[in-house]
Design an enzyme around this catalytic site. Structure first.
Site, PDB file in Angstrom:
ATOM      1  N   LYS A  14       0.840  -1.198   0.000  1.00  0.00           N
ATOM      2  CA  LYS A  14       0.000   0.000   0.000  1.00  0.00           C
ATOM      3  C   LYS A  14       0.877   1.250   0.000  1.00  0.00           C
ATOM      4  O   LYS A  14       1.812   1.357   0.785  1.00  0.00           O
ATOM      5  CB  LYS A  14      -0.911   0.016   1.230  1.00  0.00           C
ATOM      6  CG  LYS A  14      -1.929  -1.092   1.260  1.00  0.00           C
ATOM      7  CD  LYS A  14      -3.024  -0.846   2.305  1.00  0.00           C
ATOM      8  CE  LYS A  14      -2.483  -0.715   3.700  1.00  0.00           C
ATOM      9  NZ  LYS A  14      -3.570  -0.576   4.704  1.00  0.00           N
ATOM     10  N   ASP A  46       9.164  11.443   0.546  1.00  0.00           N
ATOM     11  CA  ASP A  46       9.917  11.238  -0.688  1.00  0.00           C
ATOM     12  C   ASP A  46      11.216  12.024  -0.644  1.00  0.00           C
ATOM     13  O   ASP A  46      11.213  13.222  -0.358  1.00  0.00           O
ATOM     14  CB  ASP A  46       9.076  11.699  -1.887  1.00  0.00           C
ATOM     15  CG  ASP A  46       9.802  11.486  -3.210  1.00  0.00           C
ATOM     16  OD1 ASP A  46       9.610  10.409  -3.805  1.00  0.00           O
ATOM     17  OD2 ASP A  46      10.564  12.387  -3.630  1.00  0.00           O
ATOM     18  N   TYR A  51      19.010  15.405  -3.417  1.00  0.00           N
ATOM     19  CA  TYR A  51      18.410  16.477  -2.620  1.00  0.00           C
ATOM     20  C   TYR A  51      19.312  16.883  -1.458  1.00  0.00           C
ATOM     21  O   TYR A  51      19.050  17.889  -0.790  1.00  0.00           O
ATOM     22  CB  TYR A  51      17.050  16.055  -2.061  1.00  0.00           C
ATOM     23  CG  TYR A  51      16.027  15.628  -3.088  1.00  0.00           C
ATOM     24  CD1 TYR A  51      16.197  15.878  -4.448  1.00  0.00           C
ATOM     25  CD2 TYR A  51      14.871  14.960  -2.694  1.00  0.00           C
ATOM     26  CE1 TYR A  51      15.264  15.473  -5.381  1.00  0.00           C
ATOM     27  CE2 TYR A  51      13.920  14.547  -3.623  1.00  0.00           C
ATOM     28  CZ  TYR A  51      14.130  14.805  -4.961  1.00  0.00           C
ATOM     29  OH  TYR A  51      13.198  14.385  -5.874  1.00  0.00           O
ATOM     30  N   LYS A  80      15.961   7.288  -4.144  1.00  0.00           N
ATOM     31  CA  LYS A  80      16.214   7.058  -5.568  1.00  0.00           C
ATOM     32  C   LYS A  80      17.687   6.806  -5.868  1.00  0.00           C
ATOM     33  O   LYS A  80      18.579   7.271  -5.140  1.00  0.00           O
ATOM     34  CB  LYS A  80      15.733   8.281  -6.367  1.00  0.00           C
ATOM     35  CG  LYS A  80      14.299   8.695  -6.032  1.00  0.00           C
ATOM     36  CD  LYS A  80      13.884   9.973  -6.732  1.00  0.00           C
ATOM     37  CE  LYS A  80      12.530  10.450  -6.266  1.00  0.00           C
ATOM     38  NZ  LYS A  80      12.591  11.124  -4.951  1.00  0.00           N
ATOM     39  N   HIS A 113      16.141   7.344 -10.571  1.00  0.00           N
ATOM     40  CA  HIS A 113      15.711   8.746 -10.569  1.00  0.00           C
ATOM     41  C   HIS A 113      15.514   9.293 -11.980  1.00  0.00           C
ATOM     42  O   HIS A 113      14.647  10.129 -12.227  1.00  0.00           O
ATOM     43  CB  HIS A 113      16.721   9.607  -9.816  1.00  0.00           C
ATOM     44  CG  HIS A 113      16.154  10.885  -9.294  1.00  0.00           C
ATOM     45  ND1 HIS A 113      16.691  11.561  -8.217  1.00  0.00           N
ATOM     46  CD2 HIS A 113      15.090  11.627  -9.684  1.00  0.00           C
ATOM     47  CE1 HIS A 113      15.981  12.650  -7.980  1.00  0.00           C
ATOM     48  NE2 HIS A 113      15.011  12.722  -8.867  1.00  0.00           N
ATOM     49  N   SER A 164      11.524   6.876 -12.378  1.00  0.00           N
ATOM     50  CA  SER A 164      11.122   8.280 -12.359  1.00  0.00           C
ATOM     51  C   SER A 164      11.583   8.929 -13.661  1.00  0.00           C
ATOM     52  O   SER A 164      12.680   8.621 -14.156  1.00  0.00           O
ATOM     53  CB  SER A 164      11.748   8.997 -11.157  1.00  0.00           C
ATOM     54  OG  SER A 164      11.368  10.355 -11.106  1.00  0.00           O
ATOM     55  N   ARG A 277      -0.229  24.765   5.802  1.00  0.00           N
ATOM     56  CA  ARG A 277      -0.339  24.273   4.426  1.00  0.00           C
ATOM     57  C   ARG A 277      -0.181  22.761   4.357  1.00  0.00           C
ATOM     58  O   ARG A 277      -0.815  22.105   3.528  1.00  0.00           O
ATOM     59  CB  ARG A 277       0.683  24.975   3.525  1.00  0.00           C
ATOM     60  CG  ARG A 277       0.291  26.417   3.190  1.00  0.00           C
ATOM     61  CD  ARG A 277       1.088  26.942   2.017  1.00  0.00           C
ATOM     62  NE  ARG A 277       2.504  27.086   2.319  1.00  0.00           N
ATOM     63  CZ  ARG A 277       3.070  28.164   2.829  1.00  0.00           C
ATOM     64  NH1 ARG A 277       2.318  29.226   3.103  1.00  0.00           N
ATOM     65  NH2 ARG A 277       4.363  28.217   3.058  1.00  0.00           N
TER      66      ARG A 277
END
Length: 323
Positions: A14, A46, A51, A80, A113, A164, A277
């Site tokens: 899931k 993620d 990053y 990734k 990636h 990706s 947010r």
């Protein structure tokens, strides 16, 4: 309360339909965002080595896991294989480095990636030539790399594997050799870049689409400028049709944009470090778009790519570059 909206991957696992994107976030920002997101109910995070925040995310996750406020099996962590490590021989060592940084024994899904591969320096960074352009790694092959990715599942390092930024032709090549099909294809997807043919192909093959930049990415303006790229980007929140629909439901433009995507059975990973947010982005299931509203949003497609790959100079020289 944790989000309980999931999609079932072709691996049987899931995947929470809403996750937290973490690109372009400093260590301090991402740690605060992880804390706020987990508090708000997010369980899907993620990230990626490129990053440069896996260690910060690992620290935040360890605090939550050690405190007992969340169990590992409740989390869905994505990272990734970077462009600079796209050879089959790179896969196992690279995921183990990410796991060490994340302080985890496994990730829930591990993605290639990008189909584009670049040569790396000794420290793992991208290699650039004297002309300032990325040096493409032409020896890497997405099909042999995929075979190496598949081995991560029985080894227990990843529950599922995926890709990706792959287009249909690249996916078709992978599917021809796959014993384990990609569980997801993470792509840029929003009202201005809908990629319907690719989305339909993936759905037909049982591959879940994950949408990055589902709200656009206003932060890219600064990133582009720092790289000498002056490119105007649209504000998806300011689209008249989006504002009109948001007002009709008493929701924010962001909530309308996200609801439109999840209604299409697509996973979303919006980024935010603002607690209010974060909560709003998770709270998109208490209203329903009408058929007319869905049609209005679907008619907005402009095939406009917000994430500019020219941030990687020379990427266009690689044969797998298809944008």
């Amino acid at each position: 309360m944790a989000s309980n909206q999931f999609l079932i991957l072709n691996s049987g696992h899931k995947m929470p339909i809403i996750g937290l994107g973490t690109w372009n976030a400093s260590d301090a920002e991402v740690e605060a965002a992880i804390d706020a997101a987990l508090e708000a109910g997010y369980r899907h995070i993620d990230t990626a080595p490129v990053y440069l925040n896996e260690k910060a995310i690992g620290r935040a996750l360890k605090r939550w896991l050690d405190s007992g406020k969340v169990k590992r099996e409740e989390l869905f962590i994505v990272t990734k294989l970077p462009t600079s490590a796209n050879r089959a021989s790179d896969v196992e060592a690279t995921i183990k480095k990410s796991l060490a940084d994340l302080q985890l024994d496994y990730v829930d899904i591990y993605l290639i990636h990008s189909p584009v591969s670049a040569e790396a320096n000794a420290d793992g960074s991208l290699k650039f030539g004297a002309d300032g352009l990325m040096v493409p790694d032409l020896a890497a092959d997405i099909t042999t790399t995929w075979t190496a990715m598949e081995k991560l599942v029985p080894s227990g390092l990843a529950k599922s594997v995926g890709v990706s930024n792959f287009d249909q032709e690249q996916l078709e090549r992978v599917l021809k050799v796959a014993k384990i099909p990609p569980a997801t294809n993470q792509i840029e997807h929003h009202v201005y870049l809908q990629q319907r043919d690719l989305v339909d192909f993936c759905k037909a093959k049982g591959i879940v689409i994950t949408a990055y930049s589902p709200l656009g990415s206003k932060g890219l303006i600064k990133v582009n400028a720092s790289a000498g790229i002056n490119r105007e980007l649209p504000d998806l929140f300011d689209i008249p049709e989006v504002k009109e629909i948001a007002a009709a439901h008493g929701k924010t433009p962001a909530q309308v944009l996200l609801r439109w995507i999840v209604d299409n059975g697509i996973v979303i990973i919006p980024k935010s470090s603002n607690l209010e947010r974060l909560k709003q982005n998770l709270n998109v299931f208490d209203f329903k778009l009408t058929a007319e509203e869905i049609a209005k949003l679907s008619a907005l497609d402009q095939n406009f790519r917000i994430c500019d790959w020219s941030l990687l100079p020379g990427v266009q020289r690689h044969p797998e570059y298809k944008f």
